[in-house]
Design an enzyme around this catalytic site. Sequence first.
Site, PDB file in Angstrom:
ATOM      1  N   THR A  94      17.028  78.000  72.125  1.00 18.25           N
ATOM      2  CA  THR A  94      16.181  78.110  73.312  1.00 18.25           C
ATOM      3  C   THR A  94      15.597  76.731  73.576  1.00 18.25           C
ATOM      4  OG1 THR A  94      15.647  80.400  72.758  1.00 18.25           O
ATOM      5  CG2 THR A  94      14.239  79.317  74.373  1.00 18.25           C
ATOM      6  N   LYS A 170      17.010  82.513  79.833  1.00 19.18           N
ATOM      7  CA  LYS A 170      16.425  82.796  78.520  1.00 19.18           C
ATOM      8  C   LYS A 170      14.918  82.548  78.525  1.00 19.18           C
ATOM      9  CE  LYS A 170      15.824  83.121  74.024  1.00 19.18           C
ATOM     10  NZ  LYS A 170      15.642  84.434  73.364  1.00 19.18           N
ATOM     11  N   LYS A 239       5.935  77.211  72.457  1.00 20.45           N
ATOM     12  CA  LYS A 239       6.962  76.278  72.937  1.00 20.45           C
ATOM     13  C   LYS A 239       7.717  76.847  74.131  1.00 20.45           C
ATOM     14  CE  LYS A 239      10.912  76.497  71.292  1.00 20.45           C
ATOM     15  NZ  LYS A 239      12.248  77.078  71.626  1.00 20.45           N
TER      16      LYS A 239
END
Length: 293
Positions: A94, A170, A239
């Site tokens: 990711t 995503k 994040k």
Amino acid sequence: MHVGFIGLGNMGNGMAVNLLTAGHAVTAYNRSPAKVDALAQQGATPARTVAEACQGDVAQTMLADDGAVEQVTLGPDGIVASLPPGGTHVSSSTISVALARRLCSVHAEAGQSFVSAPVFGRPEAAAAAKLFVVAAGPPAVLDAVAPIFDAIGQRTFVVSEQPHAANLVKLSGNFLLATVIESLGEAMTLVEKAGVDPVAYVDILTSTLFDAPAYKTYGGLIARKSFEPAGFAAALGLKDVRLALQAAEELTVPLPLGSLLRDRFLTLLADGGGQLDWSAIASLARRDAGLGG
């Protein structure tokens, strides 16, 4: 296929095992050699450097963040320097949209292909080959690496010929999951303070209005306060929310809830909860309501 698999963390190890089970030749690299040694006992070839893992058809990465992916891809003796011309880098990490764009360009200059293939699913899904793969890249390249996706997941969604689009999908999905966790935490705190059992409440929700994996999984974790060991650490949740906000700013799309979620994760990390499961942000609602953290 001959796959060099880089990154044997909570997700990567299960994915690599399933590649082996499906009959692929796997050369594995991980920063901690002990994980490579354990996988070697199941048939993998150990690689002591990134370069050693890049001698086959495909190098697949499953790493924590942009920094880790940049290091193994662009560093000396990294994937770009070591993967043969015509080889493919499948990035299942990711990462930011910006980094995906950069990697696509760098690999093209080196005569290599780049595919983004992040996945939805927690470590137990990775171990069971039940991930959902979100893939983007040139159609011919996606067709060539489809056996890899079949080995690790239950379904592959092809979203674009541009790899960075898969990374945006995503990030948007993880943003939605974080909103589910936060809203569950608030609603469960509301009824718990009135004396309703949280476990029973989750059963009601998931048997009626929200019969969905996200509500079942995270509702259960929140109700049981089961935040360790982390399936997905809160630091990584922060994040991903930051990356979603970054992509949204580039596209001039306000994400008001994203800003709220960023602050919730920052609060949890400030309290020392960075290694807890990211569903632990739900505990902040309990603390704010005087029920304890």
